[in-house]
Design an enzyme around this catalytic site. Structure first.
Site, PDB file in Angstrom:
ATOM      1  N   GLY A  22       7.389 -21.997  -8.273  1.00  0.00           N
ATOM      2  CA  GLY A  22       7.971 -22.829  -9.324  1.00  0.00           C
ATOM      3  C   GLY A  22       7.448 -24.251  -9.296  1.00  0.00           C
TER       4      GLY A  22
ATOM      5  N   TYR B 112       7.476  -3.154  -6.914  1.00  0.00           N
ATOM      6  CA  TYR B 112       8.261  -4.225  -7.535  1.00  0.00           C
ATOM      7  C   TYR B 112       9.501  -3.666  -8.235  1.00  0.00           C
ATOM      8  CZ  TYR B 112       9.467  -7.451 -11.332  1.00  0.00           C
ATOM      9  OH  TYR B 112      10.148  -8.231 -12.228  1.00  0.00           O
TER      10      TYR B 112
ATOM     11  N   LYS C 200      13.745  -4.048  -7.406  1.00  0.00           N
ATOM     12  CA  LYS C 200      14.771  -4.513  -8.356  1.00  0.00           C
ATOM     13  C   LYS C 200      15.860  -3.448  -8.531  1.00  0.00           C
ATOM     14  CE  LYS C 200      13.124  -8.571  -9.549  1.00  0.00           C
ATOM     15  NZ  LYS C 200      13.869  -9.817  -9.707  1.00  0.00           N
TER      16      LYS C 200
ATOM     17  N   ASN D 193       8.998  -7.827 -21.819  1.00  0.00           N
ATOM     18  CA  ASN D 193       7.927  -8.800 -21.537  1.00  0.00           C
ATOM     19  C   ASN D 193       8.315 -10.203 -21.988  1.00  0.00           C
ATOM     20  OD1 ASN D 193       6.595  -6.105 -21.455  1.00  0.00           O
ATOM     21  ND2 ASN D 193       4.875  -7.387 -20.888  1.00  0.00           N
TER      22      ASN D 193
HETATM   23  N1  LIG Z   1       8.130 -12.854 -16.424  1.00  0.00           N
HETATM   24  C1  LIG Z   1       8.495 -11.637 -16.847  1.00  0.00           C
HETATM   25  O1  LIG Z   1       7.964 -11.101 -17.833  1.00  0.00           O
HETATM   26  C2  LIG Z   1       9.607 -10.898 -16.130  1.00  0.00           C
HETATM   27  C3  LIG Z   1       9.955  -9.634 -16.607  1.00  0.00           C
HETATM   28  C4  LIG Z   1      10.991  -8.955 -15.970  1.00  0.00           C
HETATM   29  C5  LIG Z   1      11.677  -9.511 -14.909  1.00  0.00           C
HETATM   30  N2  LIG Z   1      11.317 -10.749 -14.450  1.00  0.00           N
HETATM   31  C6  LIG Z   1      12.090 -11.325 -13.328  1.00  0.00           C
HETATM   32  O2  LIG Z   1      12.580 -12.586 -13.720  1.00  0.00           O
HETATM   33  C7  LIG Z   1      12.636 -13.473 -12.601  1.00  0.00           C
HETATM   34  C8  LIG Z   1      11.918 -14.758 -12.945  1.00  0.00           C
HETATM   35  O3  LIG Z   1      10.586 -14.451 -13.341  1.00  0.00           O
HETATM   36  P1  LIG Z   1       9.565 -15.631 -13.695  1.00  0.00           P
HETATM   37  O4  LIG Z   1       8.491 -15.043 -14.518  1.00  0.00           O
HETATM   38  O5  LIG Z   1      10.327 -16.789 -14.167  1.00  0.00           O
HETATM   39  O6  LIG Z   1       8.963 -15.899 -12.241  1.00  0.00           O
HETATM   40  P2  LIG Z   1       8.602 -17.284 -11.541  1.00  0.00           P
HETATM   41  O7  LIG Z   1       7.736 -16.948 -10.371  1.00  0.00           O
HETATM   42  O8  LIG Z   1       8.104 -18.267 -12.531  1.00  0.00           O
HETATM   43  O9  LIG Z   1      10.020 -17.786 -10.995  1.00  0.00           O
HETATM   44  C9  LIG Z   1      10.571 -17.378  -9.767  1.00  0.00           C
HETATM   45  C10 LIG Z   1      11.045 -18.625  -9.033  1.00  0.00           C
HETATM   46  O10 LIG Z   1      11.708 -18.252  -7.828  1.00  0.00           O
HETATM   47  C11 LIG Z   1      11.265 -19.075  -6.766  1.00  0.00           C
HETATM   48  N3  LIG Z   1      11.437 -18.277  -5.533  1.00  0.00           N
HETATM   49  C12 LIG Z   1      10.823 -17.109  -5.221  1.00  0.00           C
HETATM   50  N4  LIG Z   1      11.262 -16.665  -4.030  1.00  0.00           N
HETATM   51  C13 LIG Z   1      12.170 -17.582  -3.568  1.00  0.00           C
HETATM   52  C14 LIG Z   1      12.982 -17.678  -2.407  1.00  0.00           C
HETATM   53  N5  LIG Z   1      12.922 -16.755  -1.442  1.00  0.00           N
HETATM   54  N6  LIG Z   1      13.791 -18.750  -2.285  1.00  0.00           N
HETATM   55  C15 LIG Z   1      13.849 -19.719  -3.246  1.00  0.00           C
HETATM   56  N7  LIG Z   1      13.114 -19.665  -4.383  1.00  0.00           N
HETATM   57  C16 LIG Z   1      12.274 -18.620  -4.524  1.00  0.00           C
HETATM   58  C17 LIG Z   1       9.824 -19.399  -7.104  1.00  0.00           C
HETATM   59  O11 LIG Z   1       9.376 -20.606  -6.480  1.00  0.00           O
HETATM   60  C18 LIG Z   1       9.905 -19.549  -8.616  1.00  0.00           C
HETATM   61  O12 LIG Z   1      10.213 -20.865  -9.012  1.00  0.00           O
HETATM   62  C19 LIG Z   1      12.051 -12.711 -11.426  1.00  0.00           C
HETATM   63  O13 LIG Z   1      13.119 -12.202 -10.667  1.00  0.00           O
HETATM   64  C20 LIG Z   1      11.267 -11.588 -12.077  1.00  0.00           C
HETATM   65  O14 LIG Z   1      11.213 -10.455 -11.246  1.00  0.00           O
HETATM   66  C21 LIG Z   1      10.301 -11.458 -15.042  1.00  0.00           C
HETATM   67  O1  LIG Z   2      -5.553  -9.807 -18.815  1.00  0.00           O
HETATM   68  C1  LIG Z   2      -4.779  -8.958 -19.271  1.00  0.00           C
HETATM   69  C2  LIG Z   2      -3.384  -8.982 -18.997  1.00  0.00           C
HETATM   70  C3  LIG Z   2      -2.602  -7.982 -19.524  1.00  0.00           C
HETATM   71  N1  LIG Z   2      -3.136  -6.991 -20.290  1.00  0.00           N
HETATM   72  C4  LIG Z   2      -2.273  -5.957 -20.851  1.00  0.00           C
HETATM   73  O2  LIG Z   2      -1.248  -6.585 -21.580  1.00  0.00           O
HETATM   74  C5  LIG Z   2      -0.005  -5.872 -21.469  1.00  0.00           C
HETATM   75  C6  LIG Z   2       1.050  -6.817 -20.949  1.00  0.00           C
HETATM   76  O3  LIG Z   2       0.745  -7.171 -19.600  1.00  0.00           O
HETATM   77  P1  LIG Z   2       1.546  -8.278 -18.793  1.00  0.00           P
HETATM   78  O4  LIG Z   2       0.882  -8.423 -17.463  1.00  0.00           O
HETATM   79  O5  LIG Z   2       1.679  -9.480 -19.644  1.00  0.00           O
HETATM   80  O6  LIG Z   2       2.993  -7.663 -18.642  1.00  0.00           O
HETATM   81  P2  LIG Z   2       3.455  -6.276 -17.987  1.00  0.00           P
HETATM   82  O7  LIG Z   2       3.852  -5.396 -19.122  1.00  0.00           O
HETATM   83  O8  LIG Z   2       2.490  -5.727 -17.032  1.00  0.00           O
HETATM   84  O9  LIG Z   2       4.654  -6.771 -17.047  1.00  0.00           O
HETATM   85  C7  LIG Z   2       5.873  -7.257 -17.498  1.00  0.00           C
HETATM   86  O10 LIG Z   2       6.783  -6.209 -17.607  1.00  0.00           O
HETATM   87  C8  LIG Z   2       6.975  -5.502 -16.424  1.00  0.00           C
HETATM   88  C9  LIG Z   2       7.922  -4.423 -16.773  1.00  0.00           C
HETATM   89  O11 LIG Z   2       7.213  -3.300 -17.159  1.00  0.00           O
HETATM   90  C10 LIG Z   2       7.498  -6.391 -15.316  1.00  0.00           C
HETATM   91  O12 LIG Z   2       8.820  -6.743 -15.547  1.00  0.00           O
HETATM   92  C11 LIG Z   2       6.652  -7.634 -15.155  1.00  0.00           C
HETATM   93  O13 LIG Z   2       7.312  -8.568 -14.303  1.00  0.00           O
HETATM   94  C12 LIG Z   2       6.419  -8.283 -16.476  1.00  0.00           C
HETATM   95  O14 LIG Z   2       5.509  -9.331 -16.329  1.00  0.00           O
HETATM   96  C13 LIG Z   2      -0.294  -4.709 -20.512  1.00  0.00           C
HETATM   97  O15 LIG Z   2      -0.536  -3.560 -21.276  1.00  0.00           O
HETATM   98  C14 LIG Z   2      -1.574  -5.125 -19.793  1.00  0.00           C
HETATM   99  O16 LIG Z   2      -2.380  -4.028 -19.414  1.00  0.00           O
HETATM  100  C15 LIG Z   2      -4.489  -6.960 -20.571  1.00  0.00           C
HETATM  101  O17 LIG Z   2      -4.979  -6.071 -21.258  1.00  0.00           O
HETATM  102  N2  LIG Z   2      -5.264  -7.948 -20.050  1.00  0.00           N
END
Ligand SMILES: NC(=O)c1ccc[n+]([C@@H]2O[C@H](COP(=O)([O-])OP(=O)(O)OC[C@H]3O[C@@H](n4cnc5c(N)ncnc54)[C@H](O)[C@@H]3O)[C@@H](O)[C@H]2O)c1
Ligand SMILES: O=c1ccn([C@@H]2O[C@H](COP(=O)(O)OP(=O)(O)O[C@H]3O[C@H](CO)[C@H](O)[C@H](O)[C@H]3O)[C@@H](O)[C@H]2O)c(=O)[nH]1
Length: 333
Positions: free
Chosen positions: A36, A140, A144, A169
């Site tokens: 973060g 992963y 969860k 996403n």
């Molecule tokens: N980004 C997505 O598309 C997506 C999709 C589904 C689920 N999620 C979930 O949502 C949450 C947030 O995702 P994000 O994309 O904002 O990720 P992110 O990495 O931007 O945020 C996670 C934050 O948690 C902090 N962190 C990690 N481990 C820690 C620990 N042990 N102690 C204290 N702080 C810690 C990191 O420094 C970071 O700021 C995650 O749990 C992720 O699994 C994200």
């Molecule tokens: O450089 C890239 C990056 C992504 N993709 C494609 O774009 C789509 C979206 O990919 P992302 O990496 O943006 O997202 P994901 O669907 O893999 O993952 C997201 O959804 C997941 C659930 O399935 C998890 O929650 C994960 O944390 C979250 O980021 C996928 O088909 C991937 O193959 C590309 O073709 N090229």
């Protein structure tokens, strides 16, 4: 009474903190800043530390009147989780176990948890519903799911109340333009596409164009980060008002292929965004689309930024004004 937000310096956490503050909540952020950014923390109280630090949690729960926890802190990269699953079990499952233990010890019984579409694995039907089978295809998603199950047993044993939000996403940025997505390394499609538009990458690698979809590229359900933020606020309200636990999908209900995303981004950015076809990324399902009917009905969730153009437009505004993410000022020196 305060809300403790773990991971509040991260992408989705920082947008949720913004939403909670806008609605008058008192927020405390706990983040170790491994992923973060300090600049993304909008809450007045920021604690730089790790969720696995038992003594620190004792101090926080003694010092602040914490009503509920919103738990974002985790590792969340599918590919990484396959290379080093134990790191994911440690930072996701073990960290949640420590957090839940300390919550129960200190009488804090409400938690909103960041779960994921990855809990489902390869879907058997589209759109995916919360009652569908959960068979993660990566470590992963497995971690969860393990946390969701841990919370379920904690409900029975200790009266914990939880809402688990399974995001699809996450994409987009705050419409004010002050916070946005800044992952390092960036692996998500939309920011990578926009980095190509900014000239920071030469081309987008499309991970496979021979999937069983209309144009051969993977279809995903993109949901705006501010709509996710709204859902967390509503989940907290729901726990307060009803004390009822639950699991909810959060997605737009509409799928877009990788090629469709690139096409919209070309239009919005005015940049050609070259692409090349690359091999499949292991573990990528062809199609992931959520049914979010349950969240709409039970949480009263009303997404405000549903269409893909709004998602890309807000993300583009953030990336253009912060080409180096939160390191912008630093780089300018
Ligand atoms: N980004 C997505 O598309 C997506 C999709 C589904 C689920 N999620 C979930 O949502 C949450 C947030 O995702 P994000 O994309 O904002 O990720 P992110 O990495 O931007 O945020 C996670 C934050 O948690 C902090 N962190 C990690 N481990 C820690 C620990 N042990 N102690 C204290 N702080 C810690 C990191 O420094 C970071 O700021 C995650 O749990 C992720 O699994 C994200
Ligand atoms: O450089 C890239 C990056 C992504 N993709 C494609 O774009 C789509 C979206 O990919 P992302 O990496 O943006 O997202 P994901 O669907 O893999 O993952 C997201 O959804 C997941 C659930 O399935 C998890 O929650 C994960 O944390 C979250 O980021 C996928 O088909 C991937 O193959 C590309 O073709 N090229």
């Amino acid at each position: 009474m305060a809300i403790l937000v773990t991971g509040g310096a991260g992408y989705i956490g920082s947008h949720t903190v913004s939403e909670l503050l806008d609605h008058g909540e008192e927020v405390i952020v706990l983040d170790n800043l491994e992923k973060g950014h300090r600049e993304a923390v909008l809450a007045q109280t920021f604690i730089h530390g790790d969720v696995r630090d038992r003594e620190l949690l004792d101090q926080i729960f003694r010092r602040y009147d914490v009503e509920a926890v919103v738990h974002f802190a985790a590792y969340s990269l599918v590919g990484d989780s396959m290379k080093d699953p134990l790191a994911y079990y440690d930072n996701n499952v073990a960290a949640a176990q420590i957090l839940l233990t300390k919550m129960i010890e200190h009488g804090v019984k409400r938690i909103v948890f960041s779960s994921t579409a990855a809990t489902y694995g390869e879907p058997r039907q589209i759109p995916i519903q919360e009652t569908d089978a959960t068979e993660p295809t990566n470590a992963y998603g497995e971690t969860k799911l393990a946390i969701e199950k841990m919370m379920k047993w904690c409900e029975q044993a200790y009266g914990l109340r939880f809402i688990s939000l399974r995001y699809f996403n996450a994409a987009g940025a705050h419409p004010d333009g002050h916070i946005g997505e800044d992952h390092d390394p960036e692996t998500h499609l939309i920011p990578i596409v926009l980095q190509v538009a900014l000239g920071q990458r030469e081309a987008l690698s499309i991970f496979g164009d021979d999937y069983p979809t209309e144009d051969g590229t993977c279809i995903r359900d993109y949901v705006h980060v501010m709509d996710l933020a709204q859902a967390h606020r509503l989940a907290l309200e729901k726990l307060r008002e009803t004390g009822k636990s639950g699991i909810y999908n959060l997605g737009s209900g509409t799928g877009f292929s990788v090629k469709q995303v690139v096409e919209r981004a070309r239009e919005i950015t005015g940049h050609p965004i070259p692409t090349r076809v690359a091999p499949h990324r292991p573990g990528d399902p062809a199609v992931l689309i959520a049914s979010s009917q349950k969240a709409r009905e039970e949480l009263g969730w009303r997404p405000q930024f549903e269409d893909l153009d709004t998602i890309i437009t807000t993300a583009w505004a953030w990336h253009r004004s912060h080409p180096n993410g939160y390191r912008k000022e630093e780089m300018r020196g």
